[in-house]
Design an enzyme around this catalytic site. Sequence first.
Site, PDB file in Angstrom:
ATOM      1  N   ASP A 475      30.314  -4.245  13.440  1.00  9.90           N
ATOM      2  CA  ASP A 475      30.120  -4.839  12.118  1.00  9.90           C
ATOM      3  C   ASP A 475      28.673  -5.288  11.924  1.00  9.90           C
ATOM      4  O   ASP A 475      27.923  -5.482  12.885  1.00  9.90           O
ATOM      5  CB  ASP A 475      31.071  -6.023  11.944  1.00  9.90           C
ATOM      6  CG  ASP A 475      31.574  -6.161  10.517  1.00  9.90           C
ATOM      7  OD1 ASP A 475      30.943  -5.597   9.600  1.00  9.90           O
ATOM      8  OD2 ASP A 475      32.603  -6.830  10.318  1.00  9.90           O
ATOM      9  N   ASP A 545      35.631  -3.637   2.494  1.00 14.85           N
ATOM     10  CA  ASP A 545      36.407  -4.838   2.782  1.00 14.85           C
ATOM     11  C   ASP A 545      37.508  -5.057   1.756  1.00 14.85           C
ATOM     12  O   ASP A 545      38.379  -5.901   1.956  1.00 14.85           O
ATOM     13  CB  ASP A 545      35.488  -6.064   2.799  1.00 14.85           C
ATOM     14  CG  ASP A 545      34.816  -6.270   4.147  1.00 14.85           C
ATOM     15  OD1 ASP A 545      35.171  -5.567   5.109  1.00 14.85           O
ATOM     16  OD2 ASP A 545      33.932  -7.139   4.237  1.00 14.85           O
TER      17      ASP A 545
END
Length: 724
Positions: A475, A545
């Site tokens: 990430d 997301d």
Amino acid sequence: MPIIFDQEKGFFHLKNSEISYIIGLEKNKYITHRYYGPVLSSYAGSNQLQMIDRGFATNPDSQERTFSLNALPLETSSQGNGDHRISNYQIRNHFGQNVTNFIYYTHEITEGKKILPSLPSLRGNNVTTLAITLKDHNQNLLMTLTYNLYENYPVITRNVHFENQGYETVYLENAGSLLIDFPSTDYELVTLNGSHTCEANIARQKLHPGIQKIESSRGTSSPQHQPFLALVNPETTETSGPVFAFHFVYSGNFVAQVEVEQYGSSRLQMGINPDNFEWQLQPKAIFQTPEVVMNYSQRGFNQMSQTFHQIYQKELIPTGFINKERPILLNTWEANYFEFAETALLEQAQKAKDLGIELFVLDDGWFGKRDDSSSSLGDWQTDLNKLPHGLKDLSEKIHALGMQFGLWFEPEMISKNSDLFRAHPDWALQVQNYPMTEGRRQLVLDLSREEIQDYLVHVLSQHLEEAKIDYVKWDMNRHLTEIGNVILPPEQQKELSHRYVLGLYRILAKLTQKFPSVLFENCSSGGGRFDPGMMAYMPQTWTSDNSDALCRSIIQYGYSYLYPPIMLSAHVSDVPNHQVGRITPLNTRGLIAMSGNFGYELDLAKQTETDLIEISQQVAFYKEHRKLLQFGEFYRLQAPDKNFASAWLFKNQTEVLVIYSNGLAQPAVPIHYLKMIYLDNHANYQELASGEQFSGSELNHAGMLIPRIKEDFATVMYHFKKVD
């Protein structure tokens, strides 16, 4: 040979079965753009250059007023001597002046494709390469324009190589990778734009006088603009018309722009964003730009996408994953966030195993004192309060269930509240006397420094080896600010953004070479750094997301312009959805997620028995048809309309799967027949639910009836098998 140089007429002809690209050599000095499009059997210069005495024009030869660099269709710009259009490079000499005079020096045609030093690029065996070197004799500078022509794709890749053979240091203030002067302005510009949780929106607008550009100066390629643009004719559609598509294989700051200039041409340029960029080029030093993938389609956006899908799957991602099936996963994030215990994780893993799920992924919160986002990034030691037996023990227990084990990292970041920051405060990007701006309560490690790169490789390698990690979610949850450090001298501080990207690539190259069987998933709050540069190391990306099914149908549709579904990670999440609060049917969430790289991100313990049965059925269906959904050809059938209805199709040699999403239900809807378009006209297909048989031509041209749907966000699936 697919690249021919006609020395007498001064033409290079790059040619395969689908495309031709013509480069002219004017006055044995200037590299001109002459043609790009459908393959030409031969070229003799019918579209000759027209020389006109233009008012206000400057002339390299004062006796030839019809010849001006400002009107010449070029393959690279000039600097300070008459070409006033957007530039593909800029060099400042040791006197502080910005003038060069690059002219043709030599060229080389070779078989194969060289690997770019320190940069990701497409592979390719059936490739022929043209390298044209220009020279500024006054400063002894070389600039090499490289063209890699693929034999089996309508694709050329381009990059630029700078070399200082002089005795003085010069500074690259702009180092672009591609420039083309198209002889027309009758194009529309297509881009993919968006934001965090709303990525990859398809935008299309007419070119107009002046400069239209997309860019990122955020340190990454960004969710705001994919490093991609295309020029199309106004009549170009999904299935017809020309598309000139350009995609930048780079993960940092970029610019992609088109200038409609005064005499009716369109200059297209793409490369590293020159804002806040500079590179010190010392004597004997070189600078290599990233490559641009040029993809020409004669049959609309569909052919463009098919080419991108095929070449990226075969020639870009790590070779070990080209034909490797991806596991169905359960990710803990939306189920647990930072709060979990080892016993609860093992219970989740057991439930997942019972449902047929194959990979258990522990997301953020397993390390340091990571109970929220305010601390511990950089402290990659297991939190024994949450995992009292350690990460290795948890991994062994997951594997004992017959599942794979995956782990979340955010290696590029550091928290102020961390042992690593307290020990090495200088490791964060920073500018003297200015505060370090936090994003998501974190700072960014200075990946330009080799000792930090080596530290991250060492720390991650330890976990991957000791805990037997099968999958890594990598990430990156903020953009870069205060881009400076205490190591480089003042005259090199503007190199940091690019050095950061090069450092990231070095880390990824070392880890993926050391652990070739580990499945790395790229993530930057979803699609914040979804670009071909990252895909060279990580064969899939957490697409957004935003896991809402309706939003995802639009986001995944946009990304499908460039990437095949196997690269688009997509999860079934809980309802109400955590990002937008929408409630959608589990069937819809499943089919949308199956249209990408399939997984789940919800608390299985909170699902009803009915939902658990449906999840097990989804998992079984996906396993049965995994090869079709991951490796089949993907076709868009209907773009999202005003009610957000859309449709797409998967096919291979024997099966076809069609998914229609209705979006918002409407009253008085017209009758809708969905045309399959891409089936074999001469074959017959059996629809498995009804058992009825139809010819491919009927399905392509008459279509299947979409039933009346009195429900928001419902989906309809048609499953066909080809029959004799």
